[in-house]
Design a protein around this motif. Structure first.
Motif, PDB file in Angstrom:
ATOM      1  N   PHE A 136     -67.512  82.136  -2.222  1.00  0.00           N
ATOM      2  CA  PHE A 136     -66.842  83.267  -1.682  1.00  0.00           C
ATOM      3  C   PHE A 136     -67.460  83.861  -0.365  1.00  0.00           C
ATOM      4  O   PHE A 136     -66.822  84.339   0.524  1.00  0.00           O
ATOM      5  CB  PHE A 136     -66.213  84.060  -2.435  1.00  0.00           C
ATOM      6  N   ILE A 137     -69.010  83.750  -0.330  1.00  0.00           N
ATOM      7  CA  ILE A 137     -69.719  84.483   0.478  1.00  0.00           C
ATOM      8  C   ILE A 137     -69.381  84.136   1.997  1.00  0.00           C
ATOM      9  O   ILE A 137     -69.236  85.001   2.759  1.00  0.00           O
ATOM     10  CB  ILE A 137     -71.278  84.328   0.139  1.00  0.00           C
ATOM     11  N   PRO A 138     -69.289  82.857   2.181  1.00  0.00           N
ATOM     12  CA  PRO A 138     -69.186  82.265   3.758  1.00  0.00           C
ATOM     13  C   PRO A 138     -67.737  82.960   4.254  1.00  0.00           C
ATOM     14  O   PRO A 138     -67.689  83.128   5.422  1.00  0.00           O
ATOM     15  CB  PRO A 138     -69.042  80.908   3.453  1.00  0.00           C
ATOM     16  N   VAL A 139     -66.733  83.197   3.376  1.00  0.00           N
ATOM     17  CA  VAL A 139     -65.426  83.879   3.746  1.00  0.00           C
ATOM     18  C   VAL A 139     -65.600  85.468   4.150  1.00  0.00           C
ATOM     19  O   VAL A 139     -65.013  85.519   5.377  1.00  0.00           O
ATOM     20  CB  VAL A 139     -64.568  83.557   2.720  1.00  0.00           C
ATOM     21  N   VAL A 140     -66.295  86.014   3.623  1.00  0.00           N
ATOM     22  CA  VAL A 140     -66.533  87.470   4.245  1.00  0.00           C
ATOM     23  C   VAL A 140     -67.664  87.692   5.264  1.00  0.00           C
ATOM     24  O   VAL A 140     -67.701  88.751   5.778  1.00  0.00           O
ATOM     25  CB  VAL A 140     -66.879  88.369   2.947  1.00  0.00           C
ATOM     26  N   VAL A 144     -68.404  84.541  13.520  1.00  0.00           N
ATOM     27  CA  VAL A 144     -69.132  84.486  14.933  1.00  0.00           C
ATOM     28  C   VAL A 144     -70.542  84.235  14.447  1.00  0.00           C
ATOM     29  O   VAL A 144     -71.242  83.402  14.821  1.00  0.00           O
ATOM     30  CB  VAL A 144     -68.908  85.630  15.626  1.00  0.00           C
ATOM     31  N   VAL A 145     -70.896  84.983  13.318  1.00  0.00           N
ATOM     32  CA  VAL A 145     -72.147  84.707  12.824  1.00  0.00           C
ATOM     33  C   VAL A 145     -72.380  83.318  12.374  1.00  0.00           C
ATOM     34  O   VAL A 145     -73.523  82.619  12.619  1.00  0.00           O
ATOM     35  CB  VAL A 145     -72.581  85.776  12.004  1.00  0.00           C
ATOM     36  N   VAL A 146     -71.462  83.089  11.469  1.00  0.00           N
ATOM     37  CA  VAL A 146     -71.445  81.476  10.912  1.00  0.00           C
ATOM     38  C   VAL A 146     -71.741  80.655  12.219  1.00  0.00           C
ATOM     39  O   VAL A 146     -72.556  79.412  12.131  1.00  0.00           O
ATOM     40  CB  VAL A 146     -70.258  81.240  10.201  1.00  0.00           C
ATOM     41  N   SER A 147     -70.786  80.762  13.268  1.00  0.00           N
ATOM     42  CA  SER A 147     -71.084  79.706  14.199  1.00  0.00           C
ATOM     43  C   SER A 147     -72.105  79.752  14.960  1.00  0.00           C
ATOM     44  O   SER A 147     -72.628  78.430  15.121  1.00  0.00           O
ATOM     45  CB  SER A 147     -69.803  80.089  15.020  1.00  0.00           C
ATOM     46  N   GLN A 195     -66.684  76.988   5.771  1.00  0.00           N
ATOM     47  CA  GLN A 195     -66.629  78.404   6.017  1.00  0.00           C
ATOM     48  C   GLN A 195     -65.310  78.936   5.242  1.00  0.00           C
ATOM     49  O   GLN A 195     -65.422  80.010   4.503  1.00  0.00           O
ATOM     50  CB  GLN A 195     -66.684  78.745   7.216  1.00  0.00           C
ATOM     51  N   ALA A 196     -64.172  78.321   5.182  1.00  0.00           N
ATOM     52  CA  ALA A 196     -63.064  78.752   4.695  1.00  0.00           C
ATOM     53  C   ALA A 196     -62.566  78.168   3.312  1.00  0.00           C
ATOM     54  O   ALA A 196     -61.528  78.891   2.778  1.00  0.00           O
ATOM     55  CB  ALA A 196     -61.976  78.497   5.608  1.00  0.00           C
ATOM     56  N   VAL A 197     -63.289  77.415   2.793  1.00  0.00           N
ATOM     57  CA  VAL A 197     -62.987  76.723   1.475  1.00  0.00           C
ATOM     58  C   VAL A 197     -62.744  77.550   0.410  1.00  0.00           C
ATOM     59  O   VAL A 197     -62.171  77.551  -0.634  1.00  0.00           O
ATOM     60  CB  VAL A 197     -63.593  75.344   1.223  1.00  0.00           C
ATOM     61  N   GLY A 198     -63.811  78.494   0.420  1.00  0.00           N
ATOM     62  CA  GLY A 198     -63.908  79.629  -0.801  1.00  0.00           C
ATOM     63  C   GLY A 198     -62.759  80.395  -0.738  1.00  0.00           C
ATOM     64  O   GLY A 198     -62.254  80.860  -1.851  1.00  0.00           O
ATOM     65  N   PHE A 199     -62.108  80.793   0.431  1.00  0.00           N
ATOM     66  CA  PHE A 199     -60.795  81.709   0.356  1.00  0.00           C
ATOM     67  C   PHE A 199     -59.711  80.924  -0.361  1.00  0.00           C
ATOM     68  O   PHE A 199     -58.964  81.448  -1.110  1.00  0.00           O
ATOM     69  CB  PHE A 199     -60.510  81.892   1.572  1.00  0.00           C
ATOM     70  N   HIS A 200     -59.540  79.777  -0.112  1.00  0.00           N
ATOM     71  CA  HIS A 200     -58.482  78.883  -0.601  1.00  0.00           C
ATOM     72  C   HIS A 200     -59.125  78.534  -2.012  1.00  0.00           C
ATOM     73  O   HIS A 200     -57.865  78.279  -2.952  1.00  0.00           O
ATOM     74  CB  HIS A 200     -58.240  77.514   0.074  1.00  0.00           C
TER      75      HIS A 200
END
Length: 318
Positions: A136-140, A144-147, A195-200
């Motif tokens: 879940f860390i990439p979700v929070v 912009v920073v991730v990109s 980046q978003a798979v942890g949210f789902h």
């Protein structure tokens, strides 16, 4: 004695007594409504100011030739902006194709991978909480920073090329992932899924935990294996969660913008431009406000149609 005889029943002595209770209830209900309206008013005001009014303005501007900064007043041009988008703007067609390609890949892969991760971390084993946090860390983390981090990783001398070169024992020739039209969009797809798979995963996990354990016990008593349990117990119980996840992933995928704006600016050769990025570029950077509003309206209708189609296909048949 005389006093008690003359007093009579309470209703005769005070005929307005029965009417006071309904009047009090009406007054209390009106006061409750006033309080409710007062509490809703700030949110409703913000909704009108930042959603309803901009949507109406965009709808009106899409039929004009308005520019962001121009000495000439806007002029009504009818459907010219929409005709220009589909006939006279090849970049719009390319952005439409890129948006669909991105959504077609991201929606099933992200939903399926999130489900697999949710099933794994739903096991009653030690350490599952740690993996939930890690996933879940990439979700929070700010997109912009991730990109920016992934842009450095995708460079020819970045960590991705270095890793591939290491596992291939030096036979790998570095690729400029974001400078190659054939690899730029797939590179952004990989980043977006990660980046978003942890949210789902969390949403799938919440759906898994609503399924009663008794159903699994009954299935095991009937001799059902892990796959039969998933097929006949888990998947039917996840149907409402599946509908929600498909709709949210689709809307987010169609609205791809930040990764493009930070990493590629729509290049190389429009290989990564999307509808939202194209609308922002035309409407603000090139100051073609009317045309940008028309692209935004097309995007709104497209997202609404796809969401309704998804809802129709995933509805309860009974």
């Amino acid at each position: 004695m005389t006093t008690s005889l003359n007093a009579g029943p309470p209703s005769a002595a005070n005929p307005t007594a029965p009417e006071r209770a309904p009047a009090k209830r009406r007054h209390g209900k009106q006061r409750g409504h006033s309080v409710a309206y007062a509490m809703v008013a700030p949110a409703a005001l913000l909704l009108v100011m930042f959603l309803i009014i901009p949507v109406l303005l965009a709808f009106g501007l899409s039929f004009t030739n308005a520019r962001l900064i121009s000495p000439n007043p806007p002029r009504f041009v009818g459907l010219d902006n929409f005709i220009r988008a589909f006939v006279g703007d090849p970049t719009f067609i390319r952005s439409l194709i890129n948006t669909f390609l991105f959504a077609v890949v991201v929606v099933p892969v992200q939903a399926g991978l999130g489900l697999v991760m949710a099933v794994l971390v739903n096991q009653k084993l030690r350490g599952t909480t740690f993996f939930r946090i890690v996933f879940f860390i990439p979700v929070v983390t700010s997109i912009v920073v991730v990109s920016i981090l992934w842009r450095f990783m995708y460079q020819p001398d970045g960590i991705i090329n270095s890793f591939i070169d290491t596992i291939t024992f030096g036979s790998w020739e570095g690729i400029a992932w974001l400078s190659n039209p054939s690899t730029a969009l797939p590179a952004i797809i990989v980043l977006s899924i990660w980046q978003a798979v942890g949210f789902h995963m969390i949403i799938w996990l919440s759906g898994l935990q609503t399924i009663p354990e008794e159903l699994y016990e009954a299935a095991r008593m009937d001799g059902a294996g892990p796959w039969q349990q998933f097929k006949n117990v888990t998947w039917p119980g996840l149907r409402p969660t599946m509908v929600f996840i498909l709709v949210t992933i689709t809307i987010a995928a169609l609205g791809l913008f930040v990764q493009i704006d930070v990493m590629t600016q729509g290049g190389p050769r429009d290989s990564t431009t999307t509808l939202v990025f194209h609308a922002v570029r035309r409407g603000y950077r090139e100051q073609q406000t009317g045309y940008g509003a028309a692209i935004s309206l097309i995007f709104f209708v497209l997202v609404l149609a796809i969401a309704l189609i998804q809802r129709f296909l995933t509805r309860d048949k009974d």
